[in-house]
Motif scaffolding. Structure first.
Motif, mmCIF file in Angstrom:
data_model
loop_
_atom_site.group_PDB
_atom_site.id
_atom_site.type_symbol
_atom_site.label_atom_id
_atom_site.label_comp_id
_atom_site.label_asym_id
_atom_site.label_seq_id
_atom_site.Cartn_x
_atom_site.Cartn_y
_atom_site.Cartn_z
ATOM 1 N N LEU A 263 0.858 -1.185 0.000
ATOM 2 C CA LEU A 263 0.000 0.000 0.000
ATOM 3 C C LEU A 263 0.893 1.232 0.000
ATOM 4 N N LEU A 264 0.696 2.105 -0.992
ATOM 5 C CA LEU A 264 1.463 3.347 -1.085
ATOM 6 C C LEU A 264 0.542 4.527 -0.806
ATOM 7 N N THR A 265 0.937 5.391 0.141
ATOM 8 C CA THR A 265 0.247 6.654 0.390
ATOM 9 C C THR A 265 1.302 7.754 0.393
ATOM 10 N N GLY A 266 1.273 8.612 -0.635
ATOM 11 C CA GLY A 266 2.333 9.601 -0.761
ATOM 12 C C GLY A 266 3.643 8.893 -1.054
ATOM 13 N N ARG A 267 4.621 9.083 -0.183
ATOM 14 C CA ARG A 267 5.900 8.375 -0.321
ATOM 15 C C ARG A 267 6.074 7.307 0.755
ATOM 16 N N THR A 268 4.991 7.027 1.472
ATOM 17 C CA THR A 268 5.035 6.000 2.514
ATOM 18 C C THR A 268 4.541 4.679 1.946
ATOM 19 N N LEU A 269 5.367 3.659 2.066
ATOM 20 C CA LEU A 269 5.025 2.331 1.578
ATOM 21 C C LEU A 269 4.820 1.392 2.759
ATOM 22 N N TYR A 270 3.651 0.745 2.784
ATOM 23 C CA TYR A 270 3.354 -0.278 3.780
ATOM 24 C C TYR A 270 3.518 -1.641 3.115
ATOM 25 N N VAL A 271 4.327 -2.507 3.713
ATOM 26 C CA VAL A 271 4.564 -3.851 3.183
ATOM 27 C C VAL A 271 4.095 -4.873 4.209
ATOM 28 N N VAL A 272 3.051 -5.627 3.863
ATOM 29 C CA VAL A 272 2.560 -6.675 4.760
ATOM 30 C C VAL A 272 3.465 -7.893 4.621
ATOM 31 N N GLN A 273 3.902 -8.420 5.764
ATOM 32 C CA GLN A 273 4.672 -9.666 5.782
ATOM 33 C C GLN A 273 3.828 -10.677 6.553
ATOM 34 N N ASN A 274 3.154 -11.530 5.764
ATOM 35 C CA ASN A 274 2.036 -12.287 6.320
ATOM 36 C C ASN A 274 2.386 -13.171 7.514
ATOM 37 N N ARG A 275 3.324 -14.085 7.353
ATOM 38 C CA ARG A 275 3.622 -15.019 8.445
ATOM 39 C C ARG A 275 4.457 -14.376 9.548
ATOM 40 N N GLN A 276 4.947 -13.177 9.311
ATOM 41 C CA GLN A 276 5.606 -12.417 10.377
ATOM 42 C C GLN A 276 4.588 -11.632 11.208
ATOM 43 N N ASN A 277 3.324 -11.629 10.778
ATOM 44 C CA ASN A 277 2.283 -10.859 11.461
ATOM 45 C C ASN A 277 2.722 -9.422 11.670
ATOM 46 N N ALA A 278 3.192 -8.811 10.577
ATOM 47 C CA ALA A 278 3.773 -7.478 10.694
ATOM 48 C C ALA A 278 3.594 -6.685 9.408
ATOM 49 N N ILE A 279 3.650 -5.371 9.569
ATOM 50 C CA ILE A 279 3.701 -4.440 8.443
ATOM 51 C C ILE A 279 4.961 -3.617 8.616
ATOM 52 N N ASP A 280 5.843 -3.633 7.629
ATOM 53 C CA ASP A 280 7.014 -2.762 7.649
ATOM 54 C C ASP A 280 6.697 -1.503 6.858
ATOM 55 N N VAL A 281 7.091 -0.361 7.418
ATOM 56 C CA VAL A 281 6.762 0.942 6.833
ATOM 57 C C VAL A 281 8.047 1.609 6.359
ATOM 58 N N PHE A 282 8.049 2.083 5.100
ATOM 59 C CA PHE A 282 9.227 2.698 4.495
ATOM 60 C C PHE A 282 8.890 4.079 3.950
#
Length: 339
Positions: A263-282
């Motif tokens: 998911l991209l909003t502006g210059r922020t990218l959200y990356v879902v890592q499914n089996r890590q139960n996490a979202i990394d934000v860049f």
């Protein structure tokens, strides 16, 4: 040049003074009215912000889905409704984000609905796993069009991203993207107009039925596409004309193990890592060639979330529960967390 000093006082008549006074008074009144209008606008904005905050606080953090639904993709339009697809029978479910209530709006064709996106015309573009893609009317649930994306095997259309003139689909088992060219007014193409873009450059396809291309979005400046390769955790910048890819430099944050929805909003990218139960934000560079890790979002209620959509400052993620054996009675839900 120096200016000659002159006194203009003798030329000011009573009439001119009255006129000037009236103009000054008018300016003051106008200024006062403007100030009042500005204050009113500030108050109105504050009221709207307060109402939005109250609404956000009342939005449920957990939205239940039908037992056995097996969600994977999620999309949200401008209104407070999320649409989810079933990996089981391909049904489409619409959930009200304000109440958590919902219903199936489109009975499944018996094949999966994986990633999906809603366009401005109220159409859902659905990645259909091994069955290609289809377009569904979000109001009536009617299937508007179906597409065979490739005759190669194995194939699994996993996710979809919309640009103004193209619907882009990823294939987790083939080193390719598929483009559905849309008309000037969003007209759907004929089946024979599907375009295959072979991935090359830094892309290295892992053979066999291993999840390769998965989530897809665009770069912040819109010049290229971004695709995550789940099996090796790589994020790739893809030239949409040639398919040549370049690995995005994420520094020490790479790899994105089990990278899934983007998911991209502006210059922020959200990356879902499914089996890590996490979202990394860049925070990405405008051209998407590099990114800086900002934070990780987790929640105790995550149970293998696959992808993400945003609405009014919150993120919504369906729990696919891949580590749980699916049955007709298995409960599923959508989890909401602050963005």
């Amino acid at each position: 040049m120096a200016l000659e000093h002159r006194s203009f006082a003798p030329h000011l008549t009573r009439r001119s003074l009255l006129t000037a006074g009236a103009a000054t008074a008018g300016a003051v009144l106008a200024g006062a009215a403007g100030a009042s209008a500005t204050a009113a606008e500030r108050t109105d904005r504050a009221d709207r912000a307060e109402r939005a905050e109250r609404a956000e606080q009342t939005q449920p953090a957990v939205i239940p889905l039908p037992n056995g639904f097996r969600p994977e993709g999620i999309t949200i339009g401008g209104g407070p409704h999320a649409y989810l697809g079933s990996l089981g029978d391909g049904s489409i479910y619409r959930a009200d984000l304000r109440t958590g209530e919902g219903s199936v709006i489109s009975a499944g064709p018996g094949t999966p609905s994986v990633g999906l996106k809603l366009d401005h015309l109220g159409r859902l573009f659905v990645a259909g796993g091994g069955q290609g893609a289809r377009v569904v009317d979000a109001r009536t649930g009617r299937i508007l069009a179906s597409y065979v994306l490739t005759t190669a095997a194995p194939t699994f259309a996993n996710d979809v991203f919309l640009t103004p003139r193209t619907a882009w689909f990823t294939d987790s088992y083939q080193p390719a993207l598929y483009a559905l060219p849309l008309g000037r007014h969003g007209e759907l193409p004929d089946a024979e107009n599907v375009v295959r873009i072979t991935l090359s450059g830094d892309w290295s396809q892992v053979p066999g039925e291993v999840v390769n291309a998965n989530g897809i979005t665009r770069t912040p400046d819109g010049s290229a596409l971004l695709v995550v390769q789940s099996g090796v955790g790589g994020l790739h910048r893809v030239n949409p004309r040639t398919g040549v890819t370049q690995r995005v430099d994420l520094g020490d944050a790479a790899p994105l193990t089990n990278g899934d929805g983007l998911l991209l909003t502006g210059r922020t990218l959200y990356v879902v890592q499914n089996r890590q139960n996490a979202i990394d934000v860049f925070r990405l560079a405008a051209d998407g060639r590099s990114g800086v890790f900002r934070r990780r979002i987790t929640d105790p209620l995550f149970d293998v979330p696959t992808t993400v959509a945003a609405y009014r400052g919150r993120l919504y993620l369906p729990n696919a529960r891949f580590t749980t054996t699916p049955t007709p009675q298995t409960p599923y839900d959508v989890i909401s967390v602050p963005a």
